[in-house]
Design a protein around this motif. Structure first.
Motif, PDB file in Angstrom:
ATOM      1  N   PRO A  75       0.795  -1.237   0.000  1.00  6.36           N
ATOM      2  CA  PRO A  75       0.000   0.000   0.000  1.00  6.36           C
ATOM      3  C   PRO A  75       0.822   1.279   0.000  1.00  6.36           C
ATOM      4  O   PRO A  75       0.536   2.210  -0.759  1.00  6.36           O
ATOM      5  N   GLY A  76       1.856   1.356   0.829  1.00  8.18           N
ATOM      6  CA  GLY A  76       2.647   2.577   0.893  1.00  8.18           C
ATOM      7  C   GLY A  76       3.412   2.853  -0.384  1.00  8.18           C
ATOM      8  O   GLY A  76       3.459   3.999  -0.864  1.00  8.18           O
ATOM      9  N   HIS A  77       4.020   1.815  -0.968  1.00  4.28           N
ATOM     10  CA  HIS A  77       4.764   1.991  -2.211  1.00  4.28           C
ATOM     11  C   HIS A  77       3.807   2.299  -3.375  1.00  4.28           C
ATOM     12  O   HIS A  77       4.111   3.119  -4.239  1.00  4.28           O
ATOM     13  N   ARG A  78       2.680   1.623  -3.364  1.00  7.09           N
ATOM     14  CA  ARG A  78       1.681   1.864  -4.416  1.00  7.09           C
ATOM     15  C   ARG A  78       1.207   3.321  -4.380  1.00  7.09           C
ATOM     16  O   ARG A  78       1.012   3.948  -5.423  1.00  7.09           O
ATOM     17  N   ALA A  79       1.038   3.859  -3.169  1.00  6.96           N
ATOM     18  CA  ALA A  79       0.576   5.245  -3.038  1.00  6.96           C
ATOM     19  C   ALA A  79       1.572   6.212  -3.676  1.00  6.96           C
ATOM     20  O   ALA A  79       1.172   7.206  -4.299  1.00  6.96           O
ATOM     21  N   ASN A  80       2.869   5.943  -3.544  1.00  7.04           N
ATOM     22  CA  ASN A  80       3.853   6.798  -4.199  1.00  7.04           C
ATOM     23  C   ASN A  80       3.748   6.706  -5.716  1.00  7.04           C
ATOM     24  O   ASN A  80       3.787   7.715  -6.424  1.00  7.04           O
ATOM     25  N   ILE A  81       3.641   5.478  -6.242  1.00  4.84           N
ATOM     26  CA  ILE A  81       3.559   5.291  -7.688  1.00  4.84           C
ATOM     27  C   ILE A  81       2.332   5.993  -8.266  1.00  4.84           C
ATOM     28  O   ILE A  81       2.379   6.561  -9.361  1.00  4.84           O
ATOM     29  N   LEU A  82       1.240   5.980  -7.518  1.00  5.31           N
ATOM     30  CA  LEU A  82      -0.025   6.537  -8.015  1.00  5.31           C
ATOM     31  C   LEU A  82      -0.348   7.906  -7.416  1.00  5.31           C
ATOM     32  O   LEU A  82      -1.508   8.333  -7.435  1.00  5.31           O
ATOM     33  N   LYS A  83       0.633   8.611  -6.914  1.00  8.03           N
ATOM     34  CA  LYS A  83       0.378   9.941  -6.340  1.00  8.03           C
ATOM     35  C   LYS A  83       0.261  10.964  -7.468  1.00  8.03           C
ATOM     36  O   LYS A  83       1.212  11.178  -8.235  1.00  8.03           O
ATOM     37  N   PRO A  84      -0.877  11.644  -7.603  1.00  8.44           N
ATOM     38  CA  PRO A  84      -1.061  12.586  -8.716  1.00  8.44           C
ATOM     39  C   PRO A  84      -0.063  13.737  -8.704  1.00  8.44           C
ATOM     40  O   PRO A  84       0.289  14.266  -9.754  1.00  8.44           O
ATOM     41  N   ALA A  85       0.407  14.127  -7.522  1.00  4.32           N
ATOM     42  CA  ALA A  85       1.294  15.289  -7.436  1.00  4.32           C
ATOM     43  C   ALA A  85       2.682  15.035  -8.000  1.00  4.32           C
ATOM     44  O   ALA A  85       3.411  15.977  -8.323  1.00  4.32           O
ATOM     45  N   PHE A  86       3.068  13.783  -8.135  1.00  8.71           N
ATOM     46  CA  PHE A  86       4.393  13.488  -8.662  1.00  8.71           C
ATOM     47  C   PHE A  86       4.401  13.616 -10.180  1.00  8.71           C
ATOM     48  O   PHE A  86       3.482  13.163 -10.871  1.00  8.71           O
ATOM     49  N   THR A  87       5.480  14.215 -10.682  1.00  7.59           N
ATOM     50  CA  THR A  87       5.597  14.443 -12.125  1.00  7.59           C
ATOM     51  C   THR A  87       6.867  13.841 -12.721  1.00  7.59           C
ATOM     52  O   THR A  87       6.962  13.672 -13.938  1.00  7.59           O
ATOM     53  N   HIS A  88       7.867  13.543 -11.881  1.00  8.72           N
ATOM     54  CA  HIS A  88       9.158  13.068 -12.365  1.00  8.72           C
ATOM     55  C   HIS A  88       9.640  11.886 -11.537  1.00  8.72           C
ATOM     56  O   HIS A  88       9.204  11.697 -10.393  1.00  8.72           O
ATOM     57  N   LEU A  89      10.542  11.107 -12.127  1.00  8.86           N
ATOM     58  CA  LEU A  89      11.056   9.916 -11.448  1.00  8.86           C
ATOM     59  C   LEU A  89      12.509   9.691 -11.810  1.00  8.86           C
ATOM     60  O   LEU A  89      12.917   9.869 -12.957  1.00  8.86           O
ATOM     61  N   GLY A  90      13.279   9.275 -10.820  1.00 10.12           N
ATOM     62  CA  GLY A  90      14.630   8.776 -11.036  1.00 10.12           C
ATOM     63  C   GLY A  90      14.722   7.364 -10.498  1.00 10.12           C
ATOM     64  O   GLY A  90      14.144   7.056  -9.448  1.00 10.12           O
ATOM     65  N   VAL A  91      15.407   6.490 -11.204  1.00 11.65           N
ATOM     66  CA  VAL A  91      15.504   5.078 -10.827  1.00 11.65           C
ATOM     67  C   VAL A  91      16.963   4.728 -10.562  1.00 11.65           C
ATOM     68  O   VAL A  91      17.847   5.079 -11.363  1.00 11.65           O
ATOM     69  N   GLY A  92      17.216   4.040  -9.443  1.00  9.19           N
ATOM     70  CA  GLY A  92      18.548   3.548  -9.126  1.00  9.19           C
ATOM     71  C   GLY A  92      18.535   2.046  -8.947  1.00  9.19           C
ATOM     72  O   GLY A  92      17.561   1.487  -8.426  1.00  9.19           O
ATOM     73  N   PHE A  93      19.599   1.403  -9.397  1.00  4.81           N
ATOM     74  CA  PHE A  93      19.718  -0.047  -9.231  1.00  4.81           C
ATOM     75  C   PHE A  93      21.185  -0.412  -9.084  1.00  4.81           C
ATOM     76  O   PHE A  93      22.043   0.061  -9.843  1.00  4.81           O
ATOM     77  N   VAL A  94      21.482  -1.291  -8.100  1.00  3.37           N
ATOM     78  CA  VAL A  94      22.829  -1.826  -7.931  1.00  3.37           C
ATOM     79  C   VAL A  94      22.715  -3.305  -7.593  1.00  3.37           C
ATOM     80  O   VAL A  94      21.888  -3.697  -6.745  1.00  3.37           O
ATOM     81  N   GLY A  95      23.507  -4.133  -8.251  1.00  2.00           N
ATOM     82  CA  GLY A  95      23.584  -5.551  -7.909  1.00  2.00           C
ATOM     83  C   GLY A  95      24.719  -5.790  -6.940  1.00  2.00           C
ATOM     84  O   GLY A  95      25.821  -5.285  -7.103  1.00  2.00           O
ATOM     85  N   GLY A  96      24.433  -6.566  -5.878  1.00  2.00           N
ATOM     86  CA  GLY A  96      25.442  -6.862  -4.868  1.00  2.00           C
ATOM     87  C   GLY A  96      24.822  -6.870  -3.490  1.00  2.00           C
ATOM     88  O   GLY A  96      23.598  -6.912  -3.340  1.00  2.00           O
ATOM     89  N   GLY A  97      25.654  -6.811  -2.454  1.00  2.00           N
ATOM     90  CA  GLY A  97      25.156  -6.770  -1.088  1.00  2.00           C
ATOM     91  C   GLY A  97      24.542  -8.087  -0.655  1.00  2.00           C
ATOM     92  O   GLY A  97      24.586  -9.092  -1.361  1.00  2.00           O
ATOM     93  N   ARG A  98      23.955  -8.085   0.531  1.00  2.00           N
ATOM     94  CA  ARG A  98      23.397  -9.318   1.093  1.00  2.00           C
ATOM     95  C   ARG A  98      22.217  -9.836   0.291  1.00  2.00           C
ATOM     96  O   ARG A  98      22.067 -11.040   0.090  1.00  2.00           O
ATOM     97  N   ALA A  99      21.355  -8.923  -0.163  1.00  2.00           N
ATOM     98  CA  ALA A  99      20.133  -9.350  -0.843  1.00  2.00           C
ATOM     99  C   ALA A  99      20.333  -9.587  -2.327  1.00  2.00           C
ATOM    100  O   ALA A  99      19.470 -10.181  -2.974  1.00  2.00           O
ATOM    101  N   GLY A 100      21.436  -9.106  -2.894  1.00  2.00           N
ATOM    102  CA  GLY A 100      21.709  -9.349  -4.305  1.00  2.00           C
ATOM    103  C   GLY A 100      21.342  -8.204  -5.212  1.00  2.00           C
ATOM    104  O   GLY A 100      22.078  -7.879  -6.147  1.00  2.00           O
ATOM    105  N   THR A 101      20.194  -7.555  -4.982  1.00  2.00           N
ATOM    106  CA  THR A 101      19.779  -6.416  -5.792  1.00  2.00           C
ATOM    107  C   THR A 101      19.150  -5.365  -4.894  1.00  2.00           C
ATOM    108  O   THR A 101      18.394  -5.701  -3.968  1.00  2.00           O
TER     109      THR A 101
END
Length: 442
Positions: free
Chosen positions: A408-434
């Protein structure tokens, strides 16, 4: 603040939680599935094995991040025992559990009835119920130490060795090992794998020496410990073994298996389960490494197979573009305008994913207290409204966006009307892998 009594429970706030038991006590934790048993010895966190996915012990502080727990984890049981192994709890003050949330805000406190001859006390458990994480006060004592607790939860306590004794060193390669990483793989292994991938319509993979070396090290660690686990006794995850050998990746998968005696049996085993078969046949994987090591006590073979697509700048750009496209598909379905790519937000998001890997944490707040809006501003963003989604462990843009939309919390950010721009970050590694970051601006 909530002062709990035995059996009392309360819902927990989002984010990481810090649990402390001040005084002459050691704190431990056990991660379990719905059946109340561990998946492997790596689910037991104590002073000689101070971390598991989503759980870390530093000094007297136990940090638990429920969303960072391994897949299938439904419960974390918090344990107190005397710092002096010869003492019993009746000779010490009653232990008090202090639970704090983000920013040091006090969440709860629990002081059980003072134990008598017990040497270990189950103080509380964090558990998931209906998608919500809660805390329940326990106060259950054990007279036979951590070994008794561990056995009840399914941890393999070898013979009568003291829990907390130094881990068994990783044994040298046995007669059933794969060759060293600079030698060819066993006859038939790669052919069996690529034949299965061809039947599934996937391109072939090639062997990579770095992946093979990481697989061998992890298989040796499991063989020495006598249990399958994503982390070795010293807390090193299989993904950290990969990056330690200089291999960076855009996506990764693994098989951790014991029992098969030949490459043919191993591949057949991996094809017998839908999830396992999907990993072996994932079209995105282009390289692989594999090893097996015989356990010293049992003689069982412990296998590690690693599958990956190596990192490239172009691949990272495509990954970010796909996350943006999938996010905008969800917004379009809700009748919302699409988000535009923002290079400043992307730089801040990428830096946060890299920071979580480099400093081994998983949170919106960095160890020195920087928040998403601080990172956005430092990158030159002028957006007045900023939001952030993070995730770890997902193997593809589709999987991570699907996971965010199911929260629910993450979905609310994705579907928030006030947001107009997005930046995406991704790194492979660490304990969880991604490690994934979405940084929104509006």
């Amino acid at each position: 603040m909530n002062e709990l009594v035995p059996g009392g429970n309360l819902p927990l706030p989002d984010g990481p939680l810090t649990l402390r038991v001040p005084g002459p006590f050691d704190v431990s934790a056990i991660v379990t599935d719905t059946g109340g048993k561990v998946r492997g010895d790596a689910d037991f966190v104590f002073y000689n094995q101070p971390s598991a996915p989503g759980v870390r012990l530093v000094g007297e502080e136990l940090t638990v991040h429920p969303t960072g727990l391994r897949g299938g984890a439904e419960r974390v049981t918090v344990i107190a025992s005397p710092a002096d192994p010869s003492a019993h709890l009746g000779s010490l003050p009653a232990p008090t559990l202090h639970v704090t949330g983000a920013g040091g805000r006090t969440v709860a406190r629990f002081t059980p009835q003072r134990p008598q001859r017990e040497t270990v006390l189950l103080l509380a458990e964090l558990y998931r119920r209906g998608g919500v994480w809660k805390l329940r006060a326990l106060g259950q004592g054990y007279a036979d130490g951590l070994a008794g607790v561990a056995r009840d939860f399914g941890v393999d306590v070898v013979e009568d060795a003291a829990v907390g004794s130094p881990p068994v060193p990783e044994q040298a390669p046995g007669p059933h090992d794969f060759p060293p990483p600079n030698a060819p793989a066993p006859d038939g292994f790669l052919g069996l794998v690529n034949a299965a991938r061809a039947r599934a319509g996937s391109p072939p993979v090639s062997l990579d020496a770095r992946l093979t070396a990481a697989a061998h090290a992890h298989a040796a660690g499991m063989a020495a410990h006598g249990a399958l686990a994503t982390e070795s006794a010293d807390g090193t995850s299989v993904h950290q073994r990969i990056t330690a050998r200089g291999y960076t990746f855009l996506t990764v998968g693994e098989h951790l298996v014991s029992g098969p005696r030949t490459p043919a049996e191993f591949v057949e085993y991996c094809l017998g389960d839908e999830r396992s078969r999907r990993t072996l046949c994932t079209p995105e994987f282009t390289e692989a490494g594999a090893a097996c090591v015989a356990g010293g006590r049992s003689g069982d073979l412990y296998w590690t197979a690693l599958w990956a697509r190596p990192f490239t700048a172009a691949g990272l750009a495509r990954t970010a573009e796909e996350v943006l496209a999938l996010t905008n598909t969800e917004r379009a379905a809700a009748g919302l305008a699409p988000l535009a790519a923002d290079p400043r937000l992307a730089a801040a998001a990428q830096a946060h994913s890299a920071d979580m890997v480099a400093r081994d944490f998983y949170a919106h707040t960095s160890p020195e207290g920087r928040e998403p809006w601080d990172r956005a501003a430092a990158a030159g963003s002028r957006h007045r409204t900023v939001g952030e989604n993070i995730a770890c462990g997902q193997r593809s843009p589709a999987e991570v966006v699907r996971g965010w939309m199911n929260s629910p919390g993450h979905r609310a950010n994705i579907l928030k009307p006030a947001f107009t721009h997005l930046g995406v970050g991704f790194v492979g590694g660490g304990r969880a892998g991604t490690y994934w970051t979405q940084l929104f601006g509006g």
